[in-house]
Motif scaffolding. Structure first.
Motif, PDB file in Angstrom:
ATOM      1  N   UNK A 189       5.663   0.699   5.782  1.00  0.00           N
ATOM      2  CA  UNK A 189       5.970   0.479   4.437  1.00  0.00           C
ATOM      3  C   UNK A 189       5.359   1.879   3.762  1.00  0.00           C
ATOM      4  N   UNK A 190       4.610   2.493   4.345  1.00  0.00           N
ATOM      5  CA  UNK A 190       3.827   3.609   3.806  1.00  0.00           C
ATOM      6  C   UNK A 190       4.692   4.774   3.217  1.00  0.00           C
ATOM      7  N   UNK A 191       6.057   4.492   4.193  1.00  0.00           N
ATOM      8  CA  UNK A 191       7.286   5.626   3.885  1.00  0.00           C
ATOM      9  C   UNK A 191       7.829   5.434   2.475  1.00  0.00           C
ATOM     10  N   UNK A 192       7.582   4.200   1.874  1.00  0.00           N
ATOM     11  CA  UNK A 192       8.457   3.991   0.767  1.00  0.00           C
ATOM     12  C   UNK A 192       7.537   3.821  -0.651  1.00  0.00           C
ATOM     13  N   UNK A 193       6.085   4.014  -0.152  1.00  0.00           N
ATOM     14  CA  UNK A 193       5.357   4.305  -1.507  1.00  0.00           C
ATOM     15  C   UNK A 193       4.332   5.256  -1.662  1.00  0.00           C
ATOM     16  N   UNK A 194       3.490   5.622  -2.391  1.00  0.00           N
ATOM     17  CA  UNK A 194       2.699   6.490  -2.528  1.00  0.00           C
ATOM     18  C   UNK A 194       1.216   5.917  -2.167  1.00  0.00           C
ATOM     19  N   UNK A 195       0.610   6.288  -1.164  1.00  0.00           N
ATOM     20  CA  UNK A 195      -0.861   5.856  -0.612  1.00  0.00           C
ATOM     21  C   UNK A 195      -1.830   6.501  -1.617  1.00  0.00           C
ATOM     22  N   UNK A 196      -2.628   6.043  -2.404  1.00  0.00           N
ATOM     23  CA  UNK A 196      -3.538   6.718  -3.128  1.00  0.00           C
ATOM     24  C   UNK A 196      -4.981   6.260  -2.925  1.00  0.00           C
ATOM     25  N   UNK A 197      -5.392   5.868  -1.798  1.00  0.00           N
ATOM     26  CA  UNK A 197      -6.822   5.386  -1.694  1.00  0.00           C
ATOM     27  C   UNK A 197      -7.911   6.539  -1.816  1.00  0.00           C
ATOM     28  N   UNK A 198      -8.875   6.133  -2.536  1.00  0.00           N
ATOM     29  CA  UNK A 198      -9.926   7.270  -2.657  1.00  0.00           C
ATOM     30  C   UNK A 198      -9.473   8.272  -3.481  1.00  0.00           C
ATOM     31  N   UNK A 199      -8.598   8.279  -4.069  1.00  0.00           N
ATOM     32  CA  UNK A 199      -8.208   9.613  -5.241  1.00  0.00           C
ATOM     33  C   UNK A 199      -8.460   9.141  -6.498  1.00  0.00           C
TER      34      UNK A 199
END
Length: 199
Positions: A189-199
């Motif tokens: 599912x990471x292909x379908x939303x922005x991953x923003x951990x640690x930012x």
């Protein structure tokens, strides 16, 4: 790119953290703070490496990596308390939640998580998804956690769907591996939303 199910799918299985609910940044901060008390620098890279491993085994893994002898129960409980105090900040992961709502009542669905059942239920309630999914297979329900396929195979069994007709929605490397080992279809599912951990 629109997220949807495979035409062959007769049952849907969802990981929870980072798949249905964007809880990963909250988990990360809780781990970082708990680890810091024991002199461990819990980096984003380390978090990625350990994602999908349940609570107490994560502490055991840290002991292996850093040569420490931290009590898994104590540090795990400290981390989980901080997480629980902040979990209300999590937001639903829209593309996945839309799938759940679209196929609710049409196709069996389950959640397969390495988290504790009580917190998994609470997490689903907080984003209003609890009424859509009845089956939850959590840390307490299995002997072998991801990347072992037991979590997902148990979901398939409870849904009454053969593994090859189950489609798994996952964000973690270990979970994707577990779904493949179970002989299931799998979507990252990471292909379908922005991953923003640690930012």
């Amino acid at each position: 790119m629109i997220l949807d199910i495979d035409p062959k799918a007769k049952g849907l299985i969802f990981d929870l953290d980072g798949t249905i609910s964007d809880t990963m940044p909250i988990h990360y901060i809780a781990w970082r703070n708990a680890a810091a008390k024991h002199g461990i620098d819990f980096t984003v890279e380390l978090f990625g490496q350990l994602a999908g491993i349940p609570l107490y085994p994560t502490v055991e893994k840290l002991n292996e990596l850093f040569g420490t002898s931290i009590d898994p129960q104590q540090m795990g409980d400290e981390k989980e308390m901080e997480y629980e105090n902040n979990m209300h900040q999590a937001v639903p992961i829209r593309p996945v939640v839309e799938i759940i709502k679209k196929y609710h009542g049409k196709i069996p669905m389950a959640v397969g998580t390495g988290g504790l059942k009580r917190l998994a239920k609470k997490s689903l309630e907080l984003i209003g998804i609890d009424k859509y999914i009845d089956i939850i297979v959590a840390y307490e329900d299995v002997k072998n956690y991801k990347p072992h396929p037991e979590t997902f195979l148990r979901c398939a069994e409870l849904m009454g769907v053969e593994p090859q007709f189950c489609q798994v929605f996952e964000d973690g490397v270990l979970g994707i591996e577990a779904a493949k080992k179970a002989g299931m279809m799998v979507v990252d599912v990471k292909d379908f939303y922005d991953v923003t951990i640690g930012h």
